[in-house]
Design an enzyme around this catalytic site. Structure first.
Site, short mmCIF file in Angstrom:
data_model
loop_
_atom_site.label_atom_id
_atom_site.label_comp_id
_atom_site.label_asym_id
_atom_site.label_seq_id
_atom_site.Cartn_x
_atom_site.Cartn_y
_atom_site.Cartn_z
N TYR A 108 0.86 -1.18 0.00
CA TYR A 108 0.00 0.00 0.00
C TYR A 108 0.90 1.23 0.00
O TYR A 108 2.01 1.16 -0.52
CB TYR A 108 -0.94 -0.08 1.23
CG TYR A 108 -2.14 0.82 1.13
CD1 TYR A 108 -2.95 0.81 0.00
CD2 TYR A 108 -2.45 1.69 2.17
CE1 TYR A 108 -4.04 1.67 -0.09
CE2 TYR A 108 -3.54 2.53 2.08
CZ TYR A 108 -4.33 2.53 0.95
OH TYR A 108 -5.41 3.37 0.87
N LYS A 129 -20.51 -21.17 -8.96
CA LYS A 129 -19.76 -21.12 -10.22
C LYS A 129 -18.35 -20.59 -9.97
O LYS A 129 -17.38 -21.08 -10.53
CB LYS A 129 -20.50 -20.21 -11.20
CG LYS A 129 -19.96 -20.27 -12.58
CD LYS A 129 -21.05 -20.53 -13.56
CE LYS A 129 -20.51 -20.92 -14.90
NZ LYS A 129 -21.52 -21.49 -15.76
N ASP A 136 -27.03 -16.79 -16.69
CA ASP A 136 -28.44 -16.81 -16.28
C ASP A 136 -29.18 -15.51 -16.59
O ASP A 136 -29.86 -14.94 -15.74
CB ASP A 136 -28.54 -17.16 -14.79
CG ASP A 136 -28.16 -18.61 -14.53
OD1 ASP A 136 -27.98 -19.36 -15.52
OD2 ASP A 136 -28.04 -19.01 -13.36
N GLY A 143 -33.52 -21.44 -27.19
CA GLY A 143 -33.02 -20.48 -26.21
C GLY A 143 -31.52 -20.32 -26.37
O GLY A 143 -30.95 -20.63 -27.43
#
Lengths: 468, 153
Positions: free
Chosen positions: A68, A123, A166, A225
């Site tokens: 950082y 997933k 989806d 689809g």
């Protein structure tokens, strides 16, 4: 207590590893109960399936002056001068987002982004475990295709790729096409390219088993689809003659003079173009009319087990091939299809032989694409991946009950990733032109690292075994 | 592909295509809801068109199959000049014959014939929301002339 006690190492090879038991009608309907119960219980226990883990050591708090401020400013300035360095100096090279608007989740429909989160987490876990990919589950609240496109584009600076998931059809086609066009990183819609890619791999071997070539094979796609719209395009790119493909949806055979054709032109141009491109004989009628004399059926239509009848598949050609991809209940049960004369049957389920499972492909696709810093994932890359998946199974010995590798044959992932990377280089979409050997090495390193992290976290007791 | 004047034997095929244009219009506005007996009405409409000399009815044929239709009629413009217009009322081409310049050929032939019938301008009616048709005409040098507004009283 040994945290590994009772754990199975998920490393097998050979056709014998995919040895599902015979499953009947009652089993198919009942088999969801046990995983559902555990999923609810375990999800609460763990509070999420994935999370961040550091990649750098923190030897003391002094290290933060490197990771950082003030040290990090030097890295920021270097990236400002050359934004491409963000792929070298940060985790961007290996980070993707799994984005959904929650409009068509599994077979559950429009359950919203929050409802989609557990699925995207699952997933992400698969991406991590099988592909070594750092995947962020990111369901978003987006009302329109425009809003979704704009959200995803805004995230590009942090990402090496995007997995769309989806999203309802036909919105998903529009979103994917626009993002592929407008973004400089790979955008992948797994319900289109993933399912179509694995289907293609399965088909390559099913054709081999039944002594056919892709060219000249008569193919019926049932359902229009995401999966089958992509399958039609991929099949044609892989060498099938579109005129030998017939697409059937809930209104029957798709052809250019169907009553709803102008509606399709305005509302679903992808399906409209398919209607014109396919079905060279201009067949009209029902699924059964389409199947009369067909060699292959790929059903990605609706929940079974009675969505397709035995008399419908019974009119197919000898040595017929049928894939029933609806999940969790395939359009027709394999045993019933076989009794009606189908020789090679595949489904989306692991408890039947020949599971057409996206998980065989997407971790490797992104592994390969990320390792070469691909700008996109072309259809040629997907076809290469499908070909390698099929080759892997052939080496193990294919037959009517083994046309695809199974998920436990993990060696397939780096192999497919390598082919994807090489195809990206060949297609001119790779920012890093790795050799096949380098691609394989990179893929193995990432995948093995993920496994080591998992083992270390479990061995160290950070990830406890679930409650009994 | 042949473009010629429609004949009596084309009535059935033309009526099918006319109904398709109406159904397509319905995609743009519910006030274009198509009547259940549209096919029979279309047949009468086509027959009437064939028997009236002030009308033009062109068909495009692939082999013996009618794949496109263009209907136009001559109208007098009472208050304006130019005084006569040829108005395209129906124009439809089956999907697989689109994007192959057939529309262009039909509109050019119609323009030539309407001119020879005395039309000083050519106009075409399309639903306001039909952007594809709007683009088609604008690309060919037409400009929007009248906005038609509608509501239920």
């Amino acid at each position: 207590m040994n945290p590994r006690k009772g754990r199975q190492r998920a490393v097998h090879s050979g056709a014998e590893s995919g040895n599902p038991r015979k499953v009947g009608r009652e089993d198919v309907q009942a088999s969801e109960d046990e995983p559902s119960r555990k999923a609810l219980e375990y999800s609460k226990f763990y509070g999420g399936k994935v999370g961040f883990a550091p990649r750098v050591p923190v030897r003391s708090l002094q290290d933060f002056s490197i990771w950082y401020t003030p040290g990090v400013a030097a890295v920021s300035k270097a990236i400002e001068a050359d934004p491409g360095l963000s792929f070298e100096y940060t985790g961007r090279w290996n980070t993707i987002a799994i984005v959904t608007d929650g409009t068509r989740v599994l077979g559950l429909g429009n359950i919203g982004p929050e409802g989609a989160l557990p699925v995207m987490e699952g997933k992400a876990l698969i991406y991590n475990y099988l592909g070594g990919v750092n995947a962020l589950p990111l369901p978003v609240r987006a009302k329109s295709a425009d809003e979704l496109v704009s959200l995803v584009k805004a995230m590009e600076p942090s990402l090496g790729g995007v997995n769309l998931e989806d999203i309802e059809s036909p919105k998903c086609f529009d979103v994917l096409d626009r993002l592929r066009e407008e973004m400089g990183i790979p955008v992948w819609h797994d319900d289109q390219q993933g399912t179509a890619g694995v289907t293609l791999a399965a088909l390559f071997n099913a054709l081999e088993v039944t002594g056919r070539e892709l060219r000249g094979t008569r193919i019926v796609l049932y359902g229009a689809g995401a999966a089958n719209v992509a399958a039609e395009r991929l099949l044609a790119q892989a060498g099938a003659d579109p005129r030998d493909i017939i697409v059937v949806d809930s209104k029957g055979i798709l052809h250019p003079e169907r009553d709803d054709i102008d509606q399709l032109m305005l509302k679903n141009k992808w399906k409209y173009e398919i209607a014109i491109r396919t079905n060279g004989d201009r067949a009209k009628g029902t699924l059964k009319d389409a199947l009369d004399g067909a060699d292959v059926l790929v059903a990605a239509a609706r929940q079974g087990p009675d969505a397709i009848r035995p008399d419908e598949v019974g009119v197919m050609n000898k040595r017929a091939i049928a894939f029933f991809l609806a999940n969790p209940v395939p359009e027709m049960l394999p045993a019933e299809a076989q009794a009606a004369g189908v020789e090679v049957v595949a489904t989306g389920r692991s408890d039947f032989p020949n599971q057409v499972n996206n998980s065989l492909l997407f971790p490797a696709i992104f592994r390969g694409a990320l390792d070469v810093r691909a700008k996109t994932i072309t259809d040629a890359m997907v076809i290469e991946a499908a070909t390698e998946l099929a080759s892997f199974a052939r080496e193990k010995g294919i037959g009517s009950e083994y046309i695809l590798p199974t998920m436990v044959q993990w060696e397939v992932y780096p192999r497919v990733a390598t082919k994807v990377g090489q195809a990206a280089v060949h297609e001119g979409v790779a920012r890093r032109r790795l050799s096949a050997k380098e691609s394989m090495h990179a893929a193995m390193a990432s995948i093995e690292r993920s496994r080591k992290v998992m083992n270390a976290l479990r061995d160290g007791g950070v990830i406890a075994d679930p409650p009994e | 592909m042949v473009i010629r004047h429609a004949r009596k034997e084309d009535v059935d095929a033309i009526s099918e295509l006319i109904v398709r244009t109406k159904r397509l219009n319905n995609e743009f506005d519910p006030l274009f809801a198509v009547t259940p007996d549209a096919k029979e009405r279309a047949e009468k409409y086509v027959q009437a068109t064939l028997s009236a000399p002030e009308n033009l009815l062109l068909v495009a044929l692939e082999g013996r199959k009618v794949v496109g239709v263009l209907r136009a009629e001559m109208r007098e413009r009472i208050f304006y000049e130019p005084r006569t217009e040829g108005r395209v009322t129906d124009f439809y081409i089956l999907p697989e014959h689109r994007r192959k310049a057939l529309g262009d050929e039909m509109i050019q032939q119609a323009a030539a014939e309407l001119k020879s019938m005395g039309a000083e301008i050519m106009v075409a009616d399309v639903p306001a929301q039909n952007e594809i048709a709007n683009r088609f005409y604008v690309k060919r040098g037409f400009r929007a002339l009248i906005n038609q507004f509608a509501k239920r009283p």
